[in-house]
Write a protein that holds these residues in place. Structure first.
Motif, PDB file in Angstrom:
ATOM      1  N   VAL A  20       0.936  -1.370   0.135  1.00 42.32           N
ATOM      2  CA  VAL A  20       0.346   0.350   0.160  1.00 42.32           C
ATOM      3  C   VAL A  20       1.160   1.096   0.247  1.00 42.32           C
ATOM      4  O   VAL A  20       1.719   1.147   1.341  1.00 42.32           O
ATOM      5  N   ASN A  21       0.738   2.359  -0.825  1.00 47.57           N
ATOM      6  CA  ASN A  21       1.671   3.194  -1.602  1.00 47.57           C
ATOM      7  C   ASN A  21       0.671   4.535  -0.619  1.00 47.57           C
ATOM      8  O   ASN A  21       1.347   5.243   0.165  1.00 47.57           O
ATOM      9  N   THR A  22      -0.670   4.548   0.040  1.00 47.13           N
ATOM     10  CA  THR A  22      -1.535   5.818   0.144  1.00 47.13           C
ATOM     11  C   THR A  22      -2.787   5.550   0.974  1.00 47.13           C
ATOM     12  O   THR A  22      -3.489   4.293   0.311  1.00 47.13           O
ATOM     13  N   VAL A  23      -3.114   5.961   1.930  1.00 49.32           N
ATOM     14  CA  VAL A  23      -4.289   5.712   2.320  1.00 49.32           C
ATOM     15  C   VAL A  23      -4.580   6.729   2.826  1.00 49.32           C
ATOM     16  O   VAL A  23      -4.485   7.681   3.304  1.00 49.32           O
ATOM     17  N   GLY A  24      -6.454   7.715   2.436  1.00 49.95           N
ATOM     18  CA  GLY A  24      -6.878   8.407   3.835  1.00 49.95           C
ATOM     19  C   GLY A  24      -8.159   8.837   3.100  1.00 49.95           C
ATOM     20  O   GLY A  24      -9.251   7.729   2.238  1.00 49.95           O
ATOM     21  N   TYR A  25      -8.121   9.367   3.348  1.00 48.60           N
ATOM     22  CA  TYR A  25     -10.256  10.546   3.460  1.00 48.60           C
ATOM     23  C   TYR A  25      -9.488  12.568   3.186  1.00 48.60           C
ATOM     24  O   TYR A  25      -8.698  12.910   3.953  1.00 48.60           O
ATOM     25  N   ASP A  26     -11.353  12.196   2.339  1.00 49.92           N
ATOM     26  CA  ASP A  26     -11.081  13.505   1.696  1.00 49.92           C
ATOM     27  C   ASP A  26     -12.908  14.886   2.394  1.00 49.92           C
ATOM     28  O   ASP A  26     -13.561  13.175   1.918  1.00 49.92           O
ATOM     29  N   GLU A  27     -12.856  15.655   2.717  1.00 48.63           N
ATOM     30  CA  GLU A  27     -14.001  16.297   2.431  1.00 48.63           C
ATOM     31  C   GLU A  27     -14.241  17.666   2.110  1.00 48.63           C
ATOM     32  O   GLU A  27     -12.865  18.755   2.185  1.00 48.63           O
ATOM     33  N   VAL A  28     -15.163  17.400   0.425  1.00 49.09           N
ATOM     34  CA  VAL A  28     -14.200  18.923   0.286  1.00 49.09           C
ATOM     35  C   VAL A  28     -16.621  20.001  -0.241  1.00 49.09           C
ATOM     36  O   VAL A  28     -17.179  18.746   0.075  1.00 49.09           O
TER      37      VAL A  28
END
Length: 297
Positions: A20-28
């Protein structure tokens, strides 16, 4: 708002088959620009230009709606409850519709395991969108992945690889079950059929008779059964009988001939042939390796 982690993997991790290279959460928010700032080099993109990644990504939209484009699909409307996949080397772009709130989780990964799944048709560039609805289990897995990534404890890459596999399994299962729930009564019928076949593994009953019991023509029953389980009802029945045969061989003194007829195979030779094809050895060899009892053919 963004909560993300970018990771590194060593050569040993790569041998695991998935990193795994990246993991995350986005809120716009409705008035905010997209994408949010703070992404690592190679990840930030301009929606009008799109981008190409060198990894797979799995994004889960839990609120909002937008548009998705790639080399293989154009102008697809995505909405809350959708998972969309990105593929290495595949141009793509996506963005929220104007005036909407966008909340999404993502995880980026690569490795031989994923390449093999694409090569063998489990994943497809032509089908990047999966309609799974809202799933608390999927959200929990993403949150756990973010937690593991931030802690970076020993062998965290192997834990994250397991989470990716779990996410993909949920994605497959949820979409299939949603599709079947739209076909009124069909999922119940197949579940009843599976139970009937399992309970009647020693009965002399055919799958054609089970279809009739359930009020379906065999051709329709076979089609739905295979769509739901990934195998024909006859293969499912035979596989359960061979599993029961393994139990008999390892735990009883029943002869191979007795086992063959008890499980309704046409003959001991036919049983032995199917057993060897499925298990990889003759029934007598299986008994010698895994259980006591008679060893004669």
């Amino acid at each position: 708002m963004q909560d993300s982690k970018y990771l590194v993997a060593n050569n040993r991790d790569l041998l695991w088959g998935l990193v795994v290279n990246t993991v995350g959460y986005d809120e716009v928010g409705p008035e905010e620009s997209y994408p949010t700032k703070g992404h690592a080099d190679g990840y930030y993109f301009y929606p009008e230009k799109g981008r190409v990644l060198d990894e797979y990504q799995m994004l889960y939209l839990i609120e909002g709606e937008g548009l998705f484009f790639s080399e293989h699909v154009k102008n697809v409307h995505i909405k809350s409850g959708d998972i969309f996949l990105l593929f290495p080397g595949e141009w793509h772009t996506y963005y929220p519709l104007r005036g909407t709130t966008w909340k999404s989780y993502w995880i980026g990964y690569k490795g031989k395991n994923m390449d093999d799944r694409l090569k063998n048709g489990f994943l497809s560039l032509e089908k990047p969108i999966y309609h799974v609805g809202f799933s608390n289990d999927i959200v929990t897995l993403y949150k756990y992945a973010i937690q593991i990534a931030k802690a970076e404890a020993a062998y965290y890459q192997q834990v994250l690889a397991g989470i990716v596999n779990n996410l993909l399994g949920h994605m497959y299962s949820l979409e299939r079950n949603i599709e079947f729930s739209r076909k009124e009564g069909y999922s119940d019928m197949i579940n009843k059929a599976c139970l009937r076949i399992r309970e009647g593994v020693e009965e002399k009953i055919t799958v054609q008779e089970i279809a009739a019991e359930l009020g379906s023509s065999y051709s329709n029953f076979r089609k739905l059964f295979k769509e739901y389980t990934g195998m024909s009802p006859a293969f499912y029945q035979q596989d359960l009988r061979l599993q029961r045969a393994k139990e008999f061989l390892s735990t009883t003194d029943l002869s191979i001939k007795e086992i063959a007829y008890r499980l309704n195979f046409d003959s001991p030779d036919y049983f032995s042939s199917k057993f060897k094809m499925k298990i990889g050895c003759k029934p007598s060899d299986y008994r010698a390796a895994y259980g006591g009892g008679k060893s004669e053919e």
